[in-house]
Design a protein around this motif. Sequence first.
Motif, PDB file in Angstrom:
ATOM      1  N   ARG A 206       0.838  -1.190   0.000  1.00 40.24           N
ATOM      2  CA  ARG A 206       0.000   0.000   0.000  1.00 40.24           C
ATOM      3  C   ARG A 206       0.880   1.249   0.000  1.00 40.24           C
ATOM      4  O   ARG A 206       1.999   1.231   0.534  1.00 40.24           O
ATOM      5  N   GLU A 208       0.881   3.919   1.743  1.00 42.45           N
ATOM      6  CA  GLU A 208       1.292   4.342   3.083  1.00 42.45           C
ATOM      7  C   GLU A 208       2.465   3.518   3.587  1.00 42.45           C
ATOM      8  O   GLU A 208       3.351   4.038   4.283  1.00 42.45           O
ATOM      9  N   GLU A 209       2.486   2.239   3.236  1.00 36.74           N
ATOM     10  CA  GLU A 209       3.592   1.390   3.683  1.00 36.74           C
ATOM     11  C   GLU A 209       4.864   1.700   2.907  1.00 36.74           C
ATOM     12  O   GLU A 209       5.965   1.665   3.465  1.00 36.74           O
ATOM     13  N   MET A 211       5.745   4.609   1.759  1.00 41.52           N
ATOM     14  CA  MET A 211       6.275   5.845   2.322  1.00 41.52           C
ATOM     15  C   MET A 211       6.828   5.616   3.725  1.00 41.52           C
ATOM     16  O   MET A 211       7.911   6.114   4.073  1.00 41.52           O
ATOM     17  N   GLY A 212       6.112   4.854   4.539  1.00 41.00           N
ATOM     18  CA  GLY A 212       6.560   4.598   5.894  1.00 41.00           C
ATOM     19  C   GLY A 212       7.894   3.873   5.942  1.00 41.00           C
ATOM     20  O   GLY A 212       8.760   4.184   6.772  1.00 41.00           O
ATOM     21  N   MET A 230       2.390  12.155  -0.788  1.00 41.44           N
ATOM     22  CA  MET A 230       1.606  10.920  -0.780  1.00 41.44           C
ATOM     23  C   MET A 230       0.720  10.817  -2.013  1.00 41.44           C
ATOM     24  O   MET A 230       0.574   9.738  -2.601  1.00 41.44           O
ATOM     25  N   ARG A 234       0.873   7.867  -4.873  1.00 43.89           N
ATOM     26  CA  ARG A 234      -0.283   7.101  -5.374  1.00 43.89           C
ATOM     27  C   ARG A 234      -0.387   7.201  -6.895  1.00 43.89           C
ATOM     28  O   ARG A 234      -0.724   6.224  -7.567  1.00 43.89           O
ATOM     29  N   SER A 254       2.144  -5.952   2.069  1.00 44.55           N
ATOM     30  CA  SER A 254       1.383  -5.099   2.984  1.00 44.55           C
ATOM     31  C   SER A 254       1.036  -5.863   4.256  1.00 44.55           C
ATOM     32  O   SER A 254       0.559  -7.008   4.200  1.00 44.55           O
TER      33      SER A 254
END
Length: 276
Positions: A206, A208-209, A211-212, A230, A234, A254
């Motif tokens: 995903r 968010e993952e 980027m994290g 972000m 995407r 993920s």
Amino acid sequence: MVGDRVRTARSRKGLSRKRLAETSGVSQRYLAQLEAGEGNISIVLLRRVAEALDHRIEWLVGADDPWNSDIMTVMALYRGATAEQRQRVLEILDPEHPSLRRGRRIAMIGLRGAGKSTLGRMAADALGLPFLELNVEIEQASGMPVNEVMALYGQEGYRRLERQSVERIAATSEALVLAVAGGIVSEPETFNHLLRHYHTIWLKARPEEHMGRVRAQGDTRPMAGNPAAMDDLRTILTSREALYAQAGIHVDTSARTPNESLADVLSAVRERGILG
């Protein structure tokens, strides 16, 4: 070449330059410059000229002359072929079985932060294969860090070294795990060579993952001065998804620990019989 093709097409249709100018909306003076090979015509205007000549724009700028080459005919027929027909054509044109080309070479692809380096190294250890990062190979070949390659030679120079490295590794290594940069899919020739000569594994996650994980590695550049980072991520994922999906194996990392993802990778490799 473009000027010659425009002039030839106009003559074959029996059009005067004045008539072509009226039909295309491009001035006679500009058409004269174009046909003489002196006009720096835009894509928009060249498309108008092509349409006025009942041509495709690629007929005017492609490497193959549409009147003297079967390539254009084959391309047109291939566009209209079914998936089954296309597969049969590829088998005829390239009879060597893909597994013979790919050997035991495995390439991890995916966006930055997918886990290519981490899982690639872990998978290589588990399978008893060497591990290599493509950017390291590029640095060794160029004698400088990748960021200096980009600064000195630009994106085009980096992509050229990337293609050479992918080909060199395939020619000299029968078995390894290779982690490649996420943008390799943006170069069709390089990516097609990778697909043909390596067993490819798409590590997906995903946004968010992605980027994290990058930030967890201490790299804050993706977010620095860019509040829309972000959204950009995407967009990149969406634009590349169909390309990444051409990989033979898909592994979703993920909400998975590295060990869990490693188990997924090893299971897929064994199911496909990649190592024989």
